[in-house]
Every structure is written in structure tokens, then in C-alpha cells.
Design an enzyme around this catalytic site. Structure first.
Site, PDB file in Angstrom:
ATOM      1  N   CYS A  12      44.655  36.421  37.522  1.00 29.21           N
ATOM      2  CA  CYS A  12      45.029  37.409  36.540  1.00 29.21           C
ATOM      3  C   CYS A  12      45.057  38.763  37.061  1.00 29.21           C
ATOM      4  O   CYS A  12      45.711  39.629  36.606  1.00 29.21           O
ATOM      5  CB  CYS A  12      44.209  37.430  35.253  1.00 29.21           C
ATOM      6  SG  CYS A  12      42.388  37.408  35.756  1.00 29.21           S
TER       7      CYS A  12
ATOM      8  N   GLU B  75      55.142  38.880  33.929  1.00 25.53           N
ATOM      9  CA  GLU B  75      54.079  38.216  34.896  1.00 25.53           C
ATOM     10  C   GLU B  75      54.814  37.052  35.381  1.00 25.53           C
ATOM     11  O   GLU B  75      55.092  36.067  34.575  1.00 25.53           O
ATOM     12  CB  GLU B  75      52.723  37.938  33.931  1.00 25.53           C
ATOM     13  CG  GLU B  75      51.613  37.364  34.762  1.00 25.53           C
ATOM     14  CD  GLU B  75      50.400  37.019  33.684  1.00 25.53           C
ATOM     15  OE1 GLU B  75      50.723  36.396  32.821  1.00 25.53           O
ATOM     16  OE2 GLU B  75      49.223  37.395  34.447  1.00 25.53           O
TER      17      GLU B  75
END
Ligand code: NAP
Ligand code: MG
Length: 483
Positions: free
Chosen positions: A284, A385
Site C-alpha cells: 500500500c 492505484e
């Protein structure tokens, strides 16, 4: 029949099988089934939340140092299985063995750290305004807490939710990611062996959509800690809000690393390469945008391509491998889809851009580390992302321009700068819009003894890890006493 190991759910201190199972496959070799997991139903989730509710008063009233002793014992049990746990993580998630072992070490440290909190647990004690009045506040647990975890840090994230939840006196239900449930299962097994009382810890594996709904709507559940995608996080938040229960979300990022002309070029290249590609870009906190000052853009890009070209992609169990596979077919397809979008919007990548095929590669979900250059802020690769080994390199006129580009996204998880200027580094500390900042280090790679989490759309609620973790898993009870 095969000797594939089977893993049951753990409800009220019992291992509970199910009529249905699901496979946990090795993403580096999809012929290999790492384990068969009992697939829990919504009824199992309800049973787990009820068991946790029944166990709560006993666990909450146990002296916190005694709870700590169980966590210390759990850490010792995990440590005895250190090598096995590392290998299992590589086989179920795909990251390299050294990375997997590093993560197991972290999980053990997390258990010891929060075990120690059992005898440190702070409160508040300040003087009263009134004479002969003593005032203080003590921490009490929240109740039954649901923990929903992602696949990318399959032991560290369950550990950094379970250990603080338990030390504060909460009882828990762990719902692990379906792609890598074994690591969390091993923690539960260790807690069982360490003698955790029945019902305090429950493990329920299976479909996130089905079990997540049952968890958030169970009247027994008083709080949920979630790490995963924004879509699921936002849905859970909306559901939790209807019942006004406490919720904490750690979600996606589009993390920048700013590279300034005054940076040590070699270490900047190393840091960006590491943060973008290690763990296959599936952290992440991974760097997915390198924002490079014009004056060194060409030099940096050439050095980065040369360094990245040397990365060896393959089965993370093998020595010398730097980058493992994508975690599953879905992750592979998402990565390839974003690479195609990149091709359309930004032209050919300057490195990589393909699925790796031939020989053993055909058995896994391997993608070349991929670099797109000349990416501009409106390109999809600068905004969304990917969660794979894909880096967008962006040109900035100067430091101010780089800061603007870095902050101009809805996410705010991690942000990094490479510079030898103390003044720029401090300016960055105050202005970067992210919860985790690194200076002359990779954007990924955090330690357990500090607060962890993002800002903006990346996160919601109190931070995890370090002393901050206690705030989500406990509540203050304030006392005014006249003597
Ligand atoms: P995900 O699809 O959101 O899954 C996360 C967890 O939620 C899994 O256990 C999943 O179960 C479960 N889930 C799925 N649908 C659910 C629902 N409706 N209700 C409740 N739970 C549900 O995310 P992921 O693909 O595993 O992880 C990748 C994402 O996590 C990325 O966006 C990444 O940035 C983020 N992440 C953030 C952090 C952080 O600290 N900010 C750390 C790691 C990862 P199933 O597996 O059964 O679907
Ligand atoms: Mg798997």
C-alpha cells in the site's frame, strides 16, 4: 486423494469445518494448492460474533499483564515456526522468501510490543481544580471487534490489528483475505496453543462480500478495523455508520517519491526501484509516481532503467529472485489492463510492459517491472492505484512544481523525497499531504512502534500500530473522586 492440508475455521475455541472449501493456490506455481480452507457462511460469522460477545466480560476483566503473557507466549510459538511461516507466506502470497521472513519477524515483534502494553497501559492522571478531589481516566475495551485484512501483508496486518485489540481486552473475529488466509490462520493456531480462552479469538474465512455483511450487521460487533480497497472500505463505513459503530479504514494510495536535483543519485535510484517494484509493487505504501526535477530527469531515468533491468523475476522461494508474481489472476489482469491504458495514454513503456511467459513463468502470474516515462498528472497512471509493478515517472520543473504534483491527488498514504537539502526536507515534512513520510528512504518500509496510516481518501479513523493503536481499541472511563 491428495494430501493437501485443510484448514478449518475457529469459532468459540473449536476448529469448525464446513461443507464447502476454497483453494489457496501458489501464485508462482498455480499447480500447487497450498491449502484448502473451510468456507464459512454468514451463520458461521454470526456464531463467531456471539461467541466473542460471550467471552468478552471474562477477557476484559482479566488483568492486562495476564493478557500480555498470552501474547508473549503466542510470539514464542510463532518464533519456533519462523522458517515454516516464511515459506508458507511465499507460497501463498508470492513475495520473496527474505521479504516474507522479514514480515514474520515483524509480526513476532508486534506481538511482543503489544504484550508489553499489558503492563504499561496508560491512562490520564491530572490534578483536579477542586480540593480533595482525585481525577483520572482509565482505558476500557470497546467490546467485540471485527478485523478484515488484505492479502498483501498476510501476517503483519492481522498481527497489527489482533495484538492491540486483544491487549486492550476486546474479543475478536478475524476475516482474512481469501488469497492468503494461511498466515492469519497460523497466528490463530498460535493463540490457541498459547491458551487464549475460548471465544476470545475467532477466525472466519470465506467470501468477503458475504461475511463482511454478516459481520458489520451483527448486533454483537462494536467496532471494525479494515485494511483493503477503497470500494470495500467505503461500503463498510456506510454500513457501520447505520449502526453507529466505530470503524477504522486503511485503503489505497498513489504514493509519490520526489527526486530533487540535489539528491544522491545512486541512493535515489535504489530507493525508487525498491519502493516501486519490491513485493511486486503490491505494498500500500509502494511508490507508483516518481516525480523528478527537470535538471536530473534524464540522468535519473537512465540510471533507474538500468537498475530495474537487473531485477530478477521468478518464484520467490528461489535464491536470487527479487520480484515474485502478482498475487492472483485478478491482480495480474488489473496490472496488464493498466499497462494497456498506459500504452494508449503515454506511449510505449521504456521498460517492461509484458506478462512473462515460457517455462516456469507459464505456471504463475509474472509481469515485467514496468516503467512509463513522461507521464503527466491527467494520465490514468498518475491518478489510479495499479497495485502491481508499474511505475509512472513524471517531470517537474522544480521543487515547488514537484510538491504540487505530489499533493494533487485524492490519496494520502505515503510520500517520499530524495534530497540533500535539510531545508527542502523540512519543508516537505510540513507540506506533504500524506500520513507516512520518508526522506532519503524508500516510500515503503514502516516500523511497528510508530503510528501508521494515511490522510485524505486513503484512511479513516485513528491510526494503527505503535501507541496510537490503543486509541482505536479502547475507550476512556473518566473518574472524579472526593476523598
Ligand atoms: P479488498 O478487495 O478490499 O479486500 C480486503 C479484505 O476485505 C479481504 O479480506 C476481502 O475478502 C474483504 N472484503 C471483500 N469484500 C468485502 C465486503 N463487502 N465487506 C467486508 N469485507 C470485504 O482489498 P485487497 O485487494 O485485498 O487489497 C488491496 C487493497 O488494499 C489496495 O487498494 C491496497 O492499497 C490496500 N491496502 C491498504 C493498506 C493500508 O494500510 N492503507 C495496506 C494494505 C493494502 P476476500 O479476500 O474474501 O474478498
Ligand atoms: Mg493464494
Amino acid at each position: 486423494m491428495s494430501s493437501t492440508p485443510q484448514f478449518d475455521n475457529y469459532i468459540n475455541g473449536e476448529w469448525v469445518s464446513s461443507s464447502q472449501t476454497f483453494e489457496n493456490r501458489n501464485p508462482a506455481n498455480t499447480d500447487e494448492v497450498v491449502g484448502l480452507f473451510a468456507k464459512a457462511s454468514a451463520a458461521d460469522m454470526l456464531a463467531a460474533t456471539n461467541a466473542a460477545a460471550a467471552a468478552f466480560p471474562g477477557w476484559a476483566n482479566m488483568p492486562a499483564p495476564a493478557r500480555g503473557n498470552i501474547l508473549y507466549k503466542t510470539a514464542d510459538i510463532l518464533e519456533k515456526k519462523f522458517d515454516q511461516l516464511g515459506a508458507e507466506m511465499t507460497r501463498e502470497e508470492g513475495k520473496t522468501l527474505p521479504e516474507a521472513k522479514g514480515e514474520v519477524r515483524r509480526a513476532i515483534n508486534i506481538f511482543r510490543y503489544f504484550a508489553g502494553e499489558g503492563s504499561r497501559m496508560d491512562g490520564v492522571m491530572v490534578p483536579s481544580e477542586r480540593e480533595r478531589v482525585h481525577v483520572f481516566a482509565i482505558r476500557k475495551p470497546v467490546g467485540v471487534v471485527g478485523l478484515v485484512t488484505p492479502w498483501n501483508f498476510p501476517i503483519a496486518i492481522p498481527a497489527w490489528k489482533m495484538a492491540p485489540a486483544l491487549i486492550c481486552g476486546n474479543t475478536i473475529i478475524v476475516k482474512p483475505a481469501s488469497s492468503s488466509p494461511l498466515c492469519a490462520w497460523r497466528i490463530v493456531e498460535a493463540l490457541h496453543e498459547a491458551g487464549v480462552p475460548k471465544g476470545v479469538v475467532n477466525f472466519v474465512a470465506g467470501s468477503g462480500a458475504e461475511l463482511g455483511g454478516a459481520m458489520v450487521n451483527s448486533p454483537a460487533v462494536k467496532a471494525i478495523s479494515f485494511t483493503g480497497s477503497n470500494d470495500v472500505g467505503h461500503w463498510l463505513h456506510a454500513e457501520a455508520s447505520k449502526r453507529r459503530i466505530r470503524i477504522q479504514l486503511e485503503m489505497g494510495g498513489k504514493n509519490p517519491t520526489i527526486v530533487l536535483a540535489d539528491a544522491d543519485l545512486k541512493s535515489a535510484v535504489e530507493n525508487v526501484c525498491n519502493a516501486a517494484f519490491f513485493s511486486t509493487g503490491q505494498k500500500c505504501t509502494a511508490t507508483s509516481r516518481a516525480i523528478v526535477e527537470d535538471a536530473i530527469y534524464d540522468e535519473f531515468l537512465a540510471a533507474l532503467v538500468e537498475r530495474t533491468r537487473k531485477l530478477k523475476v521468478g518464484d520467490g522461494m528461489h535464491p536470487g529472485i527479487d520480484i515474485g508474481p502478482c498475487v492472483d489472476k485478478g491482480a495480474l489482469e488489473t496490472t496488464l489492463r493498466y499497462i494497456e491504458i498506459g500504452r494508449k495514454e503515454c506511449g510505449e513503456p521504456i521498460l517492461g510492459g509484458n506478462r512473462l511467459t515460457g517455462g516456469d513463468y507459464d505456471k504463475g502470474y509474472f509481469v515485467e517491472p514496468t516503467i512509463f516515462a513522461g507521464v503527466i498528472p491527467s494520465n490514468t497512471l498518475a491518478c489510479e492505484e495499479v497495485f502491481g509493478p508499474v511505475l509512472a515517472v513524471m517531470r517537474a520543473k522544480d521543487y515547488e512544481d514537484a510538491m504540487r504534483i505530489a499533493n494533487d491527488i485524492p490519496y494520502g498514504l505515503s510520500s517520499s523525497i530524495q534530497t540533500s537539502s535539510l531545508s527542502r526536507a523540512m519543508d516537505f515534512v510540513y507540506r506533504a499531504e500524506a500520513g507516512l513520510l520518508t526522506i532519503n528512504l524508500p516510500s515503503a518500509g514502516v516500523e511497528y512502534q510508530l503510528p501508521f496510516g494515511g490522510t485524505k481518501d486513503s484512511s479513516f479513523g485513528p491510526k494503527e500500530q505503535g501507541p496510537a493503536a490503543m486509541d482505536f481499541y479502547s475507550d476512556f472511563k473518566t473518574v472524579y473522586m472526593k476523598y
